[in-house]
Write a protein that holds these residues in place. Structure first.
Motif, mmCIF file in Angstrom:
data_model
loop_
_atom_site.group_PDB
_atom_site.id
_atom_site.type_symbol
_atom_site.label_atom_id
_atom_site.label_comp_id
_atom_site.label_asym_id
_atom_site.label_seq_id
_atom_site.Cartn_x
_atom_site.Cartn_y
_atom_site.Cartn_z
ATOM 1 N N SER A 12 25.225 3.241 62.153
ATOM 2 C CA SER A 12 24.216 4.067 62.740
ATOM 3 C C SER A 12 23.026 3.545 63.102
ATOM 4 O O SER A 12 22.401 3.847 64.169
ATOM 5 N N TRP A 13 22.542 2.706 62.465
ATOM 6 C CA TRP A 13 21.401 1.645 62.937
ATOM 7 C C TRP A 13 21.679 1.034 64.206
ATOM 8 O O TRP A 13 20.790 0.819 65.163
ATOM 9 N N GLY A 14 22.724 0.486 64.415
ATOM 10 C CA GLY A 14 23.322 0.100 65.694
ATOM 11 C C GLY A 14 23.119 0.860 66.744
ATOM 12 O O GLY A 14 22.618 0.615 68.039
ATOM 13 N N ALA A 15 23.931 2.091 66.520
ATOM 14 C CA ALA A 15 23.891 3.024 67.634
ATOM 15 C C ALA A 15 22.589 3.574 67.905
ATOM 16 O O ALA A 15 22.378 3.852 69.092
ATOM 17 N N PHE A 16 21.755 3.778 66.766
ATOM 18 C CA PHE A 16 20.276 4.017 67.281
ATOM 19 C C PHE A 16 19.654 3.102 68.149
ATOM 20 O O PHE A 16 18.993 3.678 69.050
ATOM 21 N N LYS A 17 19.678 1.696 68.028
ATOM 22 C CA LYS A 17 18.953 0.747 68.767
ATOM 23 C C LYS A 17 19.453 0.858 70.132
ATOM 24 O O LYS A 17 18.878 0.772 71.106
ATOM 25 N N ALA A 18 20.845 1.089 70.173
ATOM 26 C CA ALA A 18 21.465 1.140 71.686
ATOM 27 C C ALA A 18 20.994 2.275 72.425
ATOM 28 O O ALA A 18 20.548 2.404 73.616
ATOM 29 N N MET A 19 20.874 3.468 71.642
ATOM 30 C CA MET A 19 20.576 4.637 72.410
ATOM 31 C C MET A 19 19.138 4.501 72.846
ATOM 32 O O MET A 19 18.449 4.994 73.771
ATOM 33 N N VAL A 20 18.240 3.957 71.864
ATOM 34 C CA VAL A 20 16.827 3.882 72.504
ATOM 35 C C VAL A 20 16.550 2.917 73.472
ATOM 36 O O VAL A 20 15.767 3.170 74.539
ATOM 37 N N LYS A 21 17.365 1.773 73.547
ATOM 38 C CA LYS A 21 17.181 0.909 74.465
ATOM 39 C C LYS A 21 17.647 1.256 75.807
ATOM 40 O O LYS A 21 17.186 1.053 76.805
ATOM 41 N N ARG A 22 18.963 2.219 75.871
ATOM 42 C CA ARG A 22 19.496 2.892 76.989
ATOM 43 C C ARG A 22 18.375 3.753 77.672
ATOM 44 O O ARG A 22 18.163 3.530 78.848
ATOM 45 N N ASP A 23 17.699 4.458 76.851
ATOM 46 C CA ASP A 23 16.566 5.320 77.377
ATOM 47 C C ASP A 23 15.425 4.464 77.885
ATOM 48 O O ASP A 23 15.113 4.908 79.114
ATOM 49 N N LEU A 24 15.009 3.574 77.353
ATOM 50 C CA LEU A 24 13.982 2.636 77.703
ATOM 51 C C LEU A 24 14.335 1.967 78.935
ATOM 52 O O LEU A 24 13.542 1.783 80.086
ATOM 53 N N LEU A 25 15.443 1.493 79.159
ATOM 54 C CA LEU A 25 16.002 0.831 80.332
ATOM 55 C C LEU A 25 16.128 1.389 81.445
ATOM 56 O O LEU A 25 15.611 1.187 82.569
ATOM 57 N N VAL A 26 16.541 2.930 81.292
ATOM 58 C CA VAL A 26 16.715 3.843 82.383
ATOM 59 C C VAL A 26 15.072 3.969 82.751
ATOM 60 O O VAL A 26 15.045 4.186 83.930
#
Lengths: 269, 323
Positions: A12-26
């Protein structure tokens, strides 16, 4: 069971980080859009009410001082709502990009939290952009008080304000449809800002008692009053305790309702 | 005996369109999908296919019934189930803000894989699906066929045990459909169970191990292509064309021995017979008595199309009841 639980938490923590990173990247790929979106409204308000009008003499030289906490609060709230709500409704209804994240092997609440976290980060950036703008255009008229203890409180209030903006963004994002985004500005953000004690303290609204009571529904009022209590305690303001309670209540209500609506949208019915 | 990877019992789904009006999209479906097979789920528009896929993949909750993956109920363990399944939606839901490669690496990270494994998997599946040259392009620049391949590659990155494909070849030209099928078959050969819906009847006929035909929210038949063909009264067709066609021919043909059913299709007479070796002499004799001459005559086996039409009432387009 515990091992499975640990793996689940780690995932969950890994997925959460990836999701935040994805939005910030975009978002970062379109940084000028971000800068214009976040900075333009406060910049124009600062320029007009904080610089031009005091020089013309239409508002007093004290006015920038009155307005500064409100502009900071407004920037945080509007940026956070915008940063959470618009991508959310677009992802869900237009591009349906969010489906891939909803299929991740984590609780769908994690997806909602990631969206809110991005809103919180953007709200902070919104606040940070407004500070130098304010100092440049209104620096001479500002009479701010900030003790060490006040500084700590300020960080707490800004953190709570950004969380409140993200919860409100989550709720709004699950309510509005992409075709209604254009109406969101005049229909929601403008009343939020203009009745959010940005230019005046809530206490001074006693001259219009009905409005004074009605605006208590507006979370921006509590954010701005809390900022006033810390930054310009010499001016009239709501008690810091009450305004922080107000922010907390808004976080609980909007967060609960927003999360419920989000899960309903994600899992269908 | 091969074990079931997916099993459903009496799954139903009601949608309320207003307080007093509900639509029963799925009315009690029992399914068993075996590990390693390619399972086709066919039905006309509005039959409940997409609703069923949504429920099997945890995206919608059934109104009642049970869904098991590897004997474990997915309703109580949706997070666990999502680890086991890959889903390729009918529409393009790729992440348009990201490049093709990022679509794969981020998907991997949503599934808890670390950076290096995510990159390794992205390399592997970009190569497998022939997308390596365009990996750094944003997916909005991708053609329909490439997007479809990327969607499958993405669904495979976390190496699911069962892959759900909702109309995977719709909108693709025949050449691209063939390429895509080759890739789907390769995944199946490597051990992935495939569950698919499609409109094109020739695809499941050639590729699926077993097929379920669904209509009006219920399974109408289930089995191998051959087993399903047995369900129609006569599964051999004699097609005849004449130099001058008259509708009377059909009525006369019905009286011929062996003929079970007669259909007129654009001045072509289709005689349905049970035997794979019908007595052509009798038919030729009858044709000689007619006031016309024979143009062509041929014998063919019925296709899945015929089964589909037979089982799904009109077989044609019905009102769309689900999205």
């Amino acid at each position: 069971m515990t091992e499975q639980h640990n793996t689940q938490t780690k995932n969950s923590w890994g997925a959460f980080k990836a999701m935040v990173k994805r939005d910030l990247l975009v978002q970062l790929r379109d940084k000028w859009e971000f800068v214009f979106r976040v900075a333009m409204l406060p910049f124009m308000l600062i320029l007009l009410y904080g610089y031009i009008l005091p020089r013309i003499g239409l508002v007093s030289n004290e006015f920038p001082n009155q307005m500064f906490p409100g502009i900071v609060g407004m920037s945080i709230l509007v940026t956070g709502i915008h940063g959470t709500a618009i991508p959310l409704t677009m992802d869900f209804n237009v591009s349906r990009e969010i489906e891939d994240r909803l299929m991740a092997p984590v609780n769908v609440g994690v997806v909602a939290l990631a969206k809110m976290c991005v809103g919180i980060i953007e709200a902070w950036i919104g606040g940070l952009i407004v500070l130098p703008l304010s100092l440049i255009f209104m620096g001479n008229s500002l009479d701010l008080t900030l003790t060490l203890q006040g500084g700590g409180l300020l960080l707490v209030v800004i953190l709570l304000a950004s969380i409140s903006s993200a919860t409100l963004g989550l709720l709004v994002g699950t309510i509005i449809k992409p075709s209604q985004v254009a109406a969101m500005f005049p229909g929601f953000l403008i009343p939020l800002v203009f009745l959010g004690s940005v230019f005046f303290s809530w206490n001074t609204l006693h001259v219009t008692p009905i409005i004074q009571v009605l605006v208590l529904l507006n979370p921006l009022v509590y954010v701005n009053e809390a900022l006033r209590a810390i930054l310009t305690p010499q001016l009239p303001h709501m008690s810091l305790f009450i305004s922080i309670i107000g922010i907390l209540i808004s976080i609980l209500i909007m967060g609960y309702w927003g999360r419920k609506r989000f899960i309903k949208m994600a899992v269908g019915n | 005996m091969t074990k079931n990877i997916l099993q459903t019992s009496n799954v139903t789904k009601d949608f309320f369109i207003s307080k007093n009006r509900k639509i029963e999209a799925v009315k009690g479906i029992d399914l068993e999908v075996k590990q390693g097979e390619i399972f086709g789920f066919l039905g006309p528009n509005g039959a409940g296919k997409s609703t069923m896929i949504s429920m099997l993949t945890t995206q919608k909750q059934p109104t009642s019934g049970e869904i098991l993956i590897n004997d474990r109920p997915i309703l109580e363990n949706p997070e666990w189930a999502r680890q086991k399944i890959g889903v390729v939606a009918q529409h393009n839901n790729l992440d348009k803000g990201l490049t093709a490669r990022e679509n794969l690496t981020y998907h991997a990270k949503y599934f808890g894989l670390d950076d290096s494994t995510a990159n390794q998997r992205a390399d592997e599946y970009l190569e497998k699906f022939g997308l390596k040259d365009r990996q750094h392009d944003f997916v909005r620049s991708y053609s329909g066929g490439m997007a479809q391949r990327l969607k499958i590659a993405r669904a495979m990155v976390h190496q699911p045990e069962i892959l759900f494909l909702d109309e995977p070849t719709t909108g693709l030209d025949p050449a691209y459909r063939a390429i895509l099928w080759e890739q789907i078959l390769a995944l199946n050969k490597a051990g992935t169970t495939i569950f698919l819906t499609t409109h094109y009847m020739e695809e499941p006929e050639q590729l699926c191990d077993r097929i379920a035909i669904v209509d009006k929210g219920k399974i109408q038949a289930i089995g191998t292509t051959e087993e399903l063909k047995e369900l129609i009264p006569a599964n051999n067709i004699i097609s005849i064309t004449f130099s001058d066609f008259s509708p009377e021919f059909a009525q006369q043909a019905e009286r011929l021995p062996e003929v079970e059913n007669v259909v007129v299709k654009e001045e072509e007479l289709l005689l349905y017979v049970k035997s794979a070796h019908p007595d052509f002499n009798q038919i030729m004799e009858w044709i000689r008595t007619l006031d016309t001459s024979l143009e062509t005559i041929s014998l063919s086996k019925s296709t899945l199309d015929d089964v589909f039409i037979h089982l799904t009432s009109k077989g044609g387009i019905k009102d769309d009841r689900t999205a």
